[in-house]
Design a protein around this motif. Structure first.
Motif, mmCIF file in Angstrom:
data_model
loop_
_atom_site.group_PDB
_atom_site.id
_atom_site.type_symbol
_atom_site.label_atom_id
_atom_site.label_comp_id
_atom_site.label_asym_id
_atom_site.label_seq_id
_atom_site.Cartn_x
_atom_site.Cartn_y
_atom_site.Cartn_z
ATOM 1 N N HIS A 367 37.532 -60.902 9.683
ATOM 2 C CA HIS A 367 37.425 -61.850 8.688
ATOM 3 C C HIS A 367 35.792 -61.980 8.476
ATOM 4 C CE1 HIS A 367 37.395 -65.851 6.567
ATOM 5 N NE2 HIS A 367 36.534 -66.349 7.457
ATOM 6 N N LEU A 368 35.353 -61.802 9.785
ATOM 7 C CA LEU A 368 33.460 -62.058 9.795
ATOM 8 C C LEU A 368 33.191 -60.781 8.865
ATOM 9 C CD1 LEU A 368 31.269 -63.734 10.588
ATOM 10 C CD2 LEU A 368 31.426 -62.346 12.793
ATOM 11 N N VAL A 369 33.482 -59.624 9.128
ATOM 12 C CA VAL A 369 33.326 -58.572 8.062
ATOM 13 C C VAL A 369 33.323 -58.822 6.742
ATOM 14 C CG1 VAL A 369 33.516 -56.106 7.756
ATOM 15 C CG2 VAL A 369 33.245 -56.868 10.160
ATOM 16 N N ASP A 370 34.585 -59.380 6.432
ATOM 17 C CA ASP A 370 34.713 -59.645 5.106
ATOM 18 C C ASP A 370 33.683 -60.727 4.513
ATOM 19 O OD1 ASP A 370 36.887 -58.067 4.896
ATOM 20 O OD2 ASP A 370 38.381 -59.480 5.430
ATOM 21 N N GLN A 371 33.514 -61.662 5.075
ATOM 22 C CA GLN A 371 32.573 -62.618 4.474
ATOM 23 C C GLN A 371 31.155 -62.239 4.489
ATOM 24 O OE1 GLN A 371 33.334 -66.126 3.908
ATOM 25 N NE2 GLN A 371 35.487 -65.141 4.002
ATOM 26 N N THR A 372 30.805 -61.459 5.411
ATOM 27 C CA THR A 372 29.476 -60.834 5.495
ATOM 28 C C THR A 372 29.117 -59.806 4.239
ATOM 29 O OG1 THR A 372 29.435 -60.371 7.911
ATOM 30 C CG2 THR A 372 27.688 -59.297 6.954
ATOM 31 N N GLU A 373 30.291 -59.124 3.953
ATOM 32 C CA GLU A 373 30.381 -58.238 2.671
ATOM 33 C C GLU A 373 30.317 -58.987 1.432
ATOM 34 O OE1 GLU A 373 33.571 -55.498 3.155
ATOM 35 O OE2 GLU A 373 32.352 -54.037 4.642
ATOM 36 N N LEU A 374 30.927 -60.137 1.345
ATOM 37 C CA LEU A 374 31.141 -60.906 0.437
ATOM 38 C C LEU A 374 29.720 -61.587 0.197
ATOM 39 C CD1 LEU A 374 32.690 -62.330 -1.870
ATOM 40 C CD2 LEU A 374 33.389 -64.326 -0.188
ATOM 41 N N LEU A 375 29.212 -62.133 1.201
ATOM 42 C CA LEU A 375 27.882 -62.746 1.167
ATOM 43 C C LEU A 375 26.801 -61.824 0.566
ATOM 44 C CD1 LEU A 375 25.712 -64.725 1.696
ATOM 45 C CD2 LEU A 375 25.343 -63.736 4.002
ATOM 46 N N TRP A 376 26.895 -60.558 0.812
ATOM 47 C CA TRP A 376 25.934 -59.464 0.288
ATOM 48 C C TRP A 376 26.201 -59.138 -0.959
ATOM 49 C CZ3 TRP A 376 21.319 -59.303 2.327
ATOM 50 C CH2 TRP A 376 21.186 -59.616 3.548
ATOM 51 N N GLN A 377 27.555 -58.900 -1.232
ATOM 52 C CA GLN A 377 27.666 -58.694 -2.891
ATOM 53 C C GLN A 377 27.268 -59.805 -3.695
ATOM 54 O OE1 GLN A 377 32.041 -58.303 -2.657
ATOM 55 N NE2 GLN A 377 31.932 -56.302 -1.713
ATOM 56 N N THR A 378 27.450 -61.143 -3.346
ATOM 57 C CA THR A 378 26.993 -62.158 -4.051
ATOM 58 C C THR A 378 25.355 -62.236 -4.128
ATOM 59 O OG1 THR A 378 28.949 -63.609 -3.199
ATOM 60 C CG2 THR A 378 27.051 -64.700 -4.270
ATOM 61 N N ARG A 379 24.703 -61.673 -3.185
ATOM 62 C CA ARG A 379 23.436 -61.767 -3.195
ATOM 63 C C ARG A 379 22.935 -60.440 -4.246
ATOM 64 N NH1 ARG A 379 20.885 -64.242 1.504
ATOM 65 N NH2 ARG A 379 19.101 -62.697 1.500
ATOM 66 N N ASP A 380 23.728 -59.622 -3.983
ATOM 67 C CA ASP A 380 23.276 -58.511 -4.862
ATOM 68 C C ASP A 380 23.352 -58.776 -6.367
ATOM 69 O OD1 ASP A 380 22.894 -56.738 -2.885
ATOM 70 O OD2 ASP A 380 24.536 -55.646 -2.697
ATOM 71 N N LYS A 381 24.618 -59.799 -6.864
ATOM 72 C CA LYS A 381 24.581 -60.106 -7.946
ATOM 73 C C LYS A 381 23.505 -61.004 -8.564
ATOM 74 C CE LYS A 381 29.766 -59.468 -8.128
ATOM 75 N NZ LYS A 381 30.923 -60.479 -8.290
ATOM 76 N N MET A 382 23.454 -62.163 -7.682
ATOM 77 C CA MET A 382 22.378 -62.904 -7.686
ATOM 78 C C MET A 382 20.928 -62.087 -7.996
ATOM 79 S SD MET A 382 23.013 -65.821 -5.111
ATOM 80 C CE MET A 382 21.748 -67.007 -5.404
ATOM 81 N N ALA A 383 20.711 -61.224 -7.132
ATOM 82 C CA ALA A 383 19.427 -60.423 -7.474
ATOM 83 C C ALA A 383 19.261 -59.922 -8.817
ATOM 84 C CB ALA A 383 19.286 -59.291 -6.083
ATOM 85 N N SER A 384 20.697 -59.168 -9.228
ATOM 86 C CA SER A 384 20.723 -58.649 -10.632
ATOM 87 C C SER A 384 20.358 -59.594 -11.506
ATOM 88 C CB SER A 384 21.933 -57.801 -10.800
ATOM 89 O OG SER A 384 22.021 -57.537 -11.906
ATOM 90 N N ILE A 385 20.863 -60.818 -11.427
ATOM 91 C CA ILE A 385 20.757 -61.800 -12.422
ATOM 92 C C ILE A 385 19.452 -62.338 -12.306
ATOM 93 C CG2 ILE A 385 21.287 -64.231 -13.261
ATOM 94 C CD1 ILE A 385 24.168 -63.798 -11.778
ATOM 95 N N ARG A 386 18.712 -62.527 -11.453
ATOM 96 C CA ARG A 386 17.246 -62.767 -11.260
ATOM 97 C C ARG A 386 16.479 -61.711 -11.866
ATOM 98 N NH1 ARG A 386 15.563 -64.765 -5.315
ATOM 99 N NH2 ARG A 386 13.737 -65.087 -6.327
ATOM 100 N N ALA A 387 16.772 -60.515 -12.038
ATOM 101 C CA ALA A 387 15.912 -59.341 -12.369
ATOM 102 C C ALA A 387 16.048 -59.437 -13.896
ATOM 103 C CB ALA A 387 16.520 -58.076 -11.716
ATOM 104 N N ALA A 392 13.889 -60.940 -18.980
ATOM 105 C CA ALA A 392 13.887 -61.656 -20.460
ATOM 106 C C ALA A 392 12.528 -62.234 -20.605
ATOM 107 C CB ALA A 392 15.155 -62.453 -20.360
ATOM 108 N N ARG A 393 11.990 -62.966 -19.770
ATOM 109 C CA ARG A 393 11.019 -63.738 -19.637
ATOM 110 C C ARG A 393 9.736 -62.872 -20.099
ATOM 111 N NH1 ARG A 393 13.184 -66.343 -14.928
ATOM 112 N NH2 ARG A 393 11.753 -65.090 -13.588
ATOM 113 N N TRP A 394 9.794 -61.834 -19.461
ATOM 114 C CA TRP A 394 8.793 -60.894 -19.747
ATOM 115 C C TRP A 394 8.691 -60.237 -20.994
ATOM 116 C CZ3 TRP A 394 4.192 -60.304 -17.508
ATOM 117 C CH2 TRP A 394 3.842 -60.494 -16.417
ATOM 118 N N ASN A 395 9.948 -60.271 -21.764
ATOM 119 C CA ASN A 395 10.123 -59.772 -23.165
ATOM 120 C C ASN A 395 9.620 -60.866 -24.060
ATOM 121 O OD1 ASN A 395 11.123 -57.150 -22.492
ATOM 122 N ND2 ASN A 395 13.187 -57.856 -22.394
ATOM 123 N N SER A 396 9.947 -62.156 -23.620
ATOM 124 C CA SER A 396 9.667 -63.229 -24.593
ATOM 125 C C SER A 396 8.346 -63.454 -24.573
ATOM 126 C CB SER A 396 10.345 -64.285 -23.935
ATOM 127 O OG SER A 396 11.884 -64.330 -23.965
#
Length: 481
Positions: A367-387, A392-396
């Motif tokens: 369960h701890l491994v699953d939570q860790t992987e889920l955390l890093w998947q969420t962080r990867d998605k958040m990093a992609s959204i931030r990028a 978009a801000r630079w294009n504007s």
């Protein structure tokens, strides 16, 4: 005669494995006799010279402690993976301030099995003196728990290694040697295992910082009988406010509760000792994995705290908080150790209590491994959204600058033209001719793009594109389908 006696006496003190006599030569040109500290040395000619240990090297070897000498001989025999340990035993400090060694015994008493904690020791002399005393026949299990900072002092390695005849690879792991790496089949069957611990570090301003250290567990069956001896090394003095009861189930409602206990900071060695209050001593004598299971539970609990802290900090900042890396790797290593019930070389693997404990902890760590992987998947998605948002801000911003300077560019281009209205010469073209040429060129480009789009749609989809669709693509209002 006196010289002969000195020679025989000194030669009897020298280990024949360390000093080898030179081969006899039939052509010795010069023989030089030297007497140095009661030793006679024969220097053969250069033609038949052999390599021998100098007196200084012999003295250095004679000063090695027994276990260090054993490690040194292993390195010389080909076990190069122990060279770091050999170097460490030669150069590292013998004593270390803050060393604490606890000893726990589980043995038969008047009312069945009981545990006994011996007074803590803080030096090699105390430890060697304790180990020199014969262990009672009534003692089924003896645990040595050593707590130190980062790496063990050489006195601890010497005392435990020689007193219990431990595998030197165990100590190679404790000094962070790269030479402790070996094949999976060897690692899975070694009598010891290594756990990577992580605990939140309150001394830093960042809430997600973690201190990492190692806990090494060695289990050795007794030569006679069905008892066993364990050695657990804690490479940190860190203390936390935690009760070992937190890794156990609370008693049911309206049952007798244990008396309240004041919570005080305790090291992980102390927490493990306190956890013996909640284990079955009979089962502990049969299953070493069950006896050390609370070390694994503390490991899982601390990693859970770290992952939860990272998730909460991410939520608070609305993004990705600053944190250290490598947590997932350590947690997965702990899970692999649990999958083997510690080590395949430990006894008691067939005991039901071992299987039950292993099943529970596999569930916890999975369960701890699953939570860790889920955390890093969420962080990867958040990093992609931030990028994406940043892009978009630079294009504007780029478009805003383009709109700002476009009129200036047009005016500059017009006033830079060599037309008759500006130059005053009738031989130059009129300004209206420029605008007509631009309009004709733009119209030609739009028509060419429209025709290319119409043909592409016809070939790709087998249909005719409408006028609105064709013109929309030509002027950039829609993309290619």
């Amino acid at each position: 005669m006196a010289s002969s006696n000195r020679k025989s006496t000194s030669s009897s003190q020298v280990d024949p494995n360390l000093l080898s006599s030179p081969p006899r030569s039939q052509t010795i040109d010069v023989i030089e006799h030297r007497i140095d500290a009661g030793l006679d040395s024969i220097k053969p000619s250069k033609k038949n010279r052999t390599t021998q240990l100098s007196l200084q090297e012999w003295e250095q070897r004679s000063q090695r402690q027994p276990y260090h000498d054993y490690v040194h001989r292993l390195v010389g025999a080909g076990w190069d993976n122990l060279s770091d340990l050999d170097q460490y035993l030669r150069t590292a400090p013998v004593q270390e301030p803050g060393l604490i060694i606890s000893v726990l015994d589980i043995g038969h008493g008047m009312e069945g099995l009981k545990k006994k904690r011996w007074p803590d020791m803080n030096s090699e002399v105390e430890l060697k003196d304790f180990m020199s005393k014969k262990r009672g026949f009534d003692v089924k299990v003896r645990l040595y728990l050593a707590e130190y900072a980062d790496r063990p002092a050489t006195c601890v390695i010497e005392a435990l290694g020689s007193g219990l005849k431990l595998d030197p690879r165990f100590f190679s792991s404790s000094i962070h040697s790269h030479g402790h790496v070996f094949t999976p089949s060897q690692r899975h069957r070694a009598p010891y295992t290594v756990l990577g611990f992580g605990v939140l570090d309150s001394s830093t301003p960042r809430k997600t910082d973690a201190e990492k250290f190692k806990v090494l567990i060695y289990i050795q069956p007794d030569e006679h009988g069905d008892g066993w001896t364990g050695v657990i090394l804690f490479s940190s003095h860190t203390k936390i406010n935690l009760s070992p009861r937190i890794v156990t189930d609370p008693p049911p409602f309206q049952s007798q509760l244990p008396p309240p206990k004041r919570l005080e900071p305790a090291s992980f060695r102390e927490l493990y000792i306190q956890s013996f209050e909640f284990i079955d001593l009979e089962q502990a004598t049969k299953s070493p994995f069950y006896a050390v299971a609370n070390v694994f539970r503390l490991n899982c609990f601390c990693w859970n705290q770290i992952i939860t802290a990272i998730r909460e900090e991410d939520h608070r900042t609305g993004g990705i908080s600053d944190t250290t890396i490598g947590h997932a790797e350590e947690i997965k290593k702990s899970l692999s150790v649990v999958d083997r019930a510690g080590s395949l070389g430990w006894r008691g693997s067939d005991e039901q209590i071992t299987k039950d404990t292993q099943h529970e902890m596999v569930e916890d760590f999975s369960h701890l491994v699953d939570q860790t992987e889920l955390l890093w998947q969420t962080r990867d998605k958040m990093a992609s959204i931030r990028a994406t948002k940043s892009e978009a801000r630079w294009n504007s911003l780029t478009n805003a600058f383009t709109y700002l300077f476009a009129p200036v560019t047009i005016i500059t281009g017009v006033y830079g033209m060599n037309v008759s209205q500006i130059s005053g010469s009738s031989t130059n073209p009129n300004i209206w001719q420029f605008f007509v040429a631009v309009a004709v060129f733009n119209a030609a480009v739009v028509v060419a793009l429209a025709m290319w789009y119409w043909v592409s749609i016809q070939l790709r989809h087998g249909r005719s594109a409408g006028l609105k669709e064709v013109l929309g693509f030509a002027v950039g209002a829609q993309s290619m389908k």
